[in-house]
Design a protein around this motif. Structure first.
Motif, PDB file in Angstrom:
ATOM      1  N   UNK A 202       0.822  -1.206   0.000  1.00 30.56           N
ATOM      2  CA  UNK A 202       0.000   0.000   0.000  1.00 30.56           C
ATOM      3  C   UNK A 202       0.856   1.257   0.000  1.00 30.56           C
ATOM      4  N   UNK A 203       2.076   1.160   0.538  1.00 30.78           N
ATOM      5  CA  UNK A 203       3.001   2.289   0.457  1.00 30.78           C
ATOM      6  C   UNK A 203       3.402   2.580  -0.977  1.00 30.78           C
ATOM      7  N   UNK A 204       3.637   1.518  -1.762  1.00 30.83           N
ATOM      8  CA  UNK A 204       3.956   1.691  -3.178  1.00 30.83           C
ATOM      9  C   UNK A 204       2.788   2.338  -3.919  1.00 30.83           C
ATOM     10  N   UNK A 205       1.572   1.864  -3.635  1.00 25.74           N
ATOM     11  CA  UNK A 205       0.382   2.415  -4.290  1.00 25.74           C
ATOM     12  C   UNK A 205       0.194   3.884  -3.935  1.00 25.74           C
ATOM     13  N   UNK A 206       0.398   4.220  -2.673  1.00 23.02           N
ATOM     14  CA  UNK A 206       0.230   5.605  -2.239  1.00 23.02           C
ATOM     15  C   UNK A 206       1.285   6.516  -2.846  1.00 23.02           C
TER      16      UNK A 206
END
Length: 270
Positions: free
Chosen positions: A18-22
């Motif tokens: 989710x860090x990559x997506x954000x």
């Protein structure tokens, strides 16, 4: 590690994904999306014959193509024809009274195309009667749904709410193996330009718009990003242009650059 799952998966992997997506999209992914990430991404692990989400995380971080597939999988695309009909009714009344010769609309977060084609279904009778040239730019983060939108093929049940005259004017019925499908007629598909756009990037848009549809998009961003987006939308609207938001969205405490002129309908100030 969660033991009752087909693939190894834990909070550490979820947090990195989710860090990559954000970082790429600006979308805020809450803790409640933990199970959603697992459910949507398992098909990618099966496709690559991976045994563990750590292996998939490594692939996402190092393979540009798989990163695109990852983004497509975790992007939420819920749409239908004729959603929030009051927006279209407002525009029909507005155009009926206007003196526009051209009318340019941006559908931001267009998903698989139902929104831009709903705009056409509603506005074309007015535009044809008054000789208004209608053009639509349709953008989304997800390349898969953009291709679906450009193809303009939908199940017949998707347009069952429309009467026969509307269906005949705007759609072609499929035959043979496609007899349960329909396709938006080419003359109307040509009115829409589909392109990928990340709302967090600098926007490569060559014009300003009379109307921007940004429905059910702001809900995915935190307050600072919402404020930034509202300002950028203001910049990309013509004077007194309109911004349409989703049914649960508001510019209250987000932007003072717009006047509220209807339910989730805003008009550019200044």
């Amino acid at each position: 590690m969660t033991s009752n799952k087909e693939f190894g998966y834990n909070r550490e992997v979820f947090n990195r994904l989710r860090g990559l997506a954000n970082a790429w999209s600006g979308i805020t992914v809450t803790d409640e999306k933990f199970e959603m990430y697992y459910a949507r991404l398992t098909k990618r692990l099966r496709f690559h014959k991976l045994a563990d989400f750590k292996d998939y995380l490594h692939m996402v971080e190092n393979d540009a193509h798989e990163f695109k597939e990852f983004i497509n999988c975790i992007t939420t695309n819920v749409t239908s024809f004729g959603r929030e009909q009051h927006h279209f009714d407002y525009l029909k009344a507005f155009l009926t009274q206007s003196h526009h010769k051209e009318f340019n609309i941006w559908s931001a977060g267009c998903s698989s195309g139902e929104e831009p084609y709903s705009i056409i279904l509603n506005l074309m009778p007015v535009c044809e009667k008054k000789g208004i040239k209608l053009t639509i730019t349709a953008t989304d983060l997800d390349t898969d749904v953009l291709q679906k939108g450009a193809n303009g093929v939908y199940p017949l049940q998707a347009i069952e709410k429309y009467d026969l005259a509307v269906k005949k004017q705007f759609f072609e019925k499929g035959k043979g193996t496609n007899n349960n499908k329909c396709r938006v007629k080419e003359k109307y598909r040509k009115l829409v330009t589909f392109q990928q756009l990340n709302l967090m990037d600098e926007w490569q848009l060559s014009q300003k718009y009379d109307v921007i549809f940004c429905r059910n998009v702001l809900i995915y961003f935190d307050a600072p990003k919402k404020q930034r987006l509202a300002r950028k939308y203001w910049d990309h609207l013509v004077p007194e242009g309109h911004l349409f938001l989703g049914h649960s969205e508001t510019l209250h405490k987000i932007s003072d650059d717009f006047d509220s002129v209807g339910k989730t309908i805003y008009r550019k100030r200044g």
